[in-house]
Scaffold this motif. Structure first.
Motif, PDB file in Angstrom:
ATOM      1  N   LYS A  81       0.847  -1.192   0.000  1.00  0.00           N
ATOM      2  CA  LYS A  81       0.000   0.000   0.000  1.00  0.00           C
ATOM      3  C   LYS A  81       0.885   1.245   0.000  1.00  0.00           C
ATOM      4  O   LYS A  81       2.055   1.185   0.343  1.00  0.00           O
ATOM      5  CB  LYS A  81      -0.911   0.028   1.227  1.00  0.00           C
ATOM      6  CG  LYS A  81      -0.180  -0.037   2.566  1.00  0.00           C
ATOM      7  CD  LYS A  81      -1.153  -0.113   3.714  1.00  0.00           C
ATOM      8  CE  LYS A  81      -0.457  -0.323   5.054  1.00  0.00           C
ATOM      9  NZ  LYS A  81       0.447   0.767   5.419  1.00  0.00           N
ATOM     10  N   ILE A  82       0.293   2.348  -0.418  1.00  0.00           N
ATOM     11  CA  ILE A  82       1.019   3.620  -0.411  1.00  0.00           C
ATOM     12  C   ILE A  82       0.387   4.486   0.665  1.00  0.00           C
ATOM     13  O   ILE A  82      -0.740   4.957   0.524  1.00  0.00           O
ATOM     14  CB  ILE A  82       0.945   4.312  -1.784  1.00  0.00           C
ATOM     15  CG1 ILE A  82       1.596   3.424  -2.858  1.00  0.00           C
ATOM     16  CG2 ILE A  82       1.636   5.664  -1.737  1.00  0.00           C
ATOM     17  CD1 ILE A  82       1.489   3.970  -4.266  1.00  0.00           C
ATOM     18  N   ASP A  83       1.109   4.677   1.771  1.00  0.00           N
ATOM     19  CA  ASP A  83       0.586   5.417   2.916  1.00  0.00           C
ATOM     20  C   ASP A  83       0.779   6.924   2.709  1.00  0.00           C
ATOM     21  O   ASP A  83       1.853   7.364   2.304  1.00  0.00           O
ATOM     22  CB  ASP A  83       1.316   4.975   4.192  1.00  0.00           C
ATOM     23  CG  ASP A  83       0.633   5.494   5.444  1.00  0.00           C
ATOM     24  OD1 ASP A  83       0.781   6.696   5.738  1.00  0.00           O
ATOM     25  OD2 ASP A  83      -0.033   4.706   6.137  1.00  0.00           O
ATOM     26  N   LYS A  84      -0.261   7.685   2.993  1.00  0.00           N
ATOM     27  CA  LYS A  84      -0.214   9.138   2.801  1.00  0.00           C
ATOM     28  C   LYS A  84       0.899   9.780   3.627  1.00  0.00           C
ATOM     29  O   LYS A  84       1.540  10.734   3.185  1.00  0.00           O
ATOM     30  CB  LYS A  84      -1.567   9.750   3.182  1.00  0.00           C
ATOM     31  CG  LYS A  84      -1.669  11.233   2.895  1.00  0.00           C
ATOM     32  CD  LYS A  84      -3.053  11.772   3.230  1.00  0.00           C
ATOM     33  CE  LYS A  84      -3.116  13.282   2.970  1.00  0.00           C
ATOM     34  NZ  LYS A  84      -4.463  13.832   3.313  1.00  0.00           N
ATOM     35  N   ARG A  85       1.139   9.248   4.822  1.00  0.00           N
ATOM     36  CA  ARG A  85       2.187   9.820   5.685  1.00  0.00           C
ATOM     37  C   ARG A  85       3.566   9.628   5.088  1.00  0.00           C
ATOM     38  O   ARG A  85       4.446  10.482   5.241  1.00  0.00           O
ATOM     39  CB  ARG A  85       2.111   9.183   7.086  1.00  0.00           C
ATOM     40  CG  ARG A  85       0.932   9.666   7.910  1.00  0.00           C
ATOM     41  CD  ARG A  85       0.744   8.857   9.168  1.00  0.00           C
ATOM     42  NE  ARG A  85       0.324   7.498   8.873  1.00  0.00           N
ATOM     43  CZ  ARG A  85      -0.031   6.612   9.799  1.00  0.00           C
ATOM     44  NH1 ARG A  85       0.005   6.948  11.072  1.00  0.00           N
ATOM     45  NH2 ARG A  85      -0.407   5.398   9.452  1.00  0.00           N
ATOM     46  N   GLU A  86       3.767   8.495   4.400  1.00  0.00           N
ATOM     47  CA  GLU A  86       5.053   8.262   3.741  1.00  0.00           C
ATOM     48  C   GLU A  86       5.233   9.221   2.571  1.00  0.00           C
ATOM     49  O   GLU A  86       6.327   9.759   2.351  1.00  0.00           O
ATOM     50  CB  GLU A  86       5.141   6.810   3.275  1.00  0.00           C
ATOM     51  CG  GLU A  86       5.204   5.829   4.436  1.00  0.00           C
ATOM     52  CD  GLU A  86       5.116   4.379   3.985  1.00  0.00           C
ATOM     53  OE1 GLU A  86       5.732   3.527   4.646  1.00  0.00           O
ATOM     54  OE2 GLU A  86       4.429   4.090   2.991  1.00  0.00           O
ATOM     55  N   LEU A  87       4.157   9.448   1.839  1.00  0.00           N
ATOM     56  CA  LEU A  87       4.224  10.412   0.737  1.00  0.00           C
ATOM     57  C   LEU A  87       4.517  11.810   1.263  1.00  0.00           C
ATOM     58  O   LEU A  87       5.313  12.560   0.683  1.00  0.00           O
ATOM     59  CB  LEU A  87       2.910  10.422  -0.051  1.00  0.00           C
ATOM     60  CG  LEU A  87       2.590   9.175  -0.869  1.00  0.00           C
ATOM     61  CD1 LEU A  87       1.202   9.312  -1.509  1.00  0.00           C
ATOM     62  CD2 LEU A  87       3.633   8.945  -1.956  1.00  0.00           C
TER      63      LEU A  87
END
Length: 251
Positions: A81-87
């Motif tokens: 998954k692509i986590d918003k916090r990582e982005l």
């Protein structure tokens, strides 16, 4: 588009070609109709002609930037998954390093890169042929920062970064040392200095001197001042670990 290609051309060297160049071309093509990797290389015809006879091209600030983007996209997707916090961490890091305009360009490119399936092994082979060991260690430090951005590092993320470290010819001791900079555990100070709790005081001092030499920010001067902050953070981790152990031992 003119400003965007000017930004790309300002600091790119070895990352124009190979799998990183392919990822860049794919990303641009995702938001610019009809643009391809070939167009990117044509934009840089002058660079290509100047470096035809120079197999080992020095790493430039833009090369480090592109390498970060591509490797970050691999780590972010590793847990499925692509986590918003990582982005947001990636965006924040680029804002602090590059300023608003350059960071916006970089993040726009990143959102295209993250859509492409990329071989970590092929990318790392390209990086290690042109980038110094100190620069590769800095890449690893950044990747752990991304993984920790959502406050929980998954085992899949750790394993992906471990694979990347191996492909970059970063040994297990260095991997463990940098990983320990992002965890709060009782023996982390020793791991950061690459020693065990059984080390003598003389071994502690020797390890500290070795790590200071390895992680000194001056080793990244060629990458430009924008990349020195991350180097200073690693250096501070070394200082903090050493002071913590000295205090524990009453030195």
């Amino acid at each position: 588009m003119a400003n965007f290609t000017k930004w790309l051309g300002a600091g790119l060297g070895f990352t124009l070609g190979g799998p990183i160049g392919a990822a860049i071309g794919f990303a641009i093509g995702s938001f610019v109709d009809g643009f391809s990797e070939k167009d990117l290389l044509l934009e840089q015809g002058e660079y290509q002609s100047k470096t035809q006879n120079n197999r080992h091209v020095n790493t430039q600030s833009g090369d480090f930037e592109m390498s970060l983007l591509v490797l970050a996209s691999i780590v972010i997707k590793s847990d499925g998954k692509i986590d918003k916090r990582e982005l947001e961490f990636v965006r924040a890091q680029f804002l602090s390093m590059y300023g608003k305009e350059r960071a916006n360009n970089a993040f726009k490119l990143f959102k295209g890169i993250v859509k492409k399936e990329i071989s970590a092994r092929q990318v790392c082979i390209q990086i290690r042929e042109h980038m110094s060991h100190a620069s590769r260690l800095q890449l690893l430090h950044f990747l752990f920062g991304i993984a920790k951005a959502d406050e929980f590092v998954t085992e899949k993320e750790v394993e992906e970064i471990r694979k990347i470290a191996g492909y970059l010819y970063i040994n297990q001791r260095d991997f463990t040392s940098i990983k320990a900079m992002f965890y709060d555990e009782s023996d982390n100070a020793y791991k950061i200095l690459e020693i065990t709790k059984s080390a003598t005081d003389d071994q502690l001092k020797s390890a500290y001197r070795k790590m200071v030499k390895k992680y000194h920010p001056d080793k990244l001067q060629d990458l430009g001042k924008e990349h020195l902050q991350g180097a200073k953070e690693k250096f501070q981790s070394i200082q903090t670990a050493y002071e913590k152990i000295k205090k524990e031992r009453g030195l």
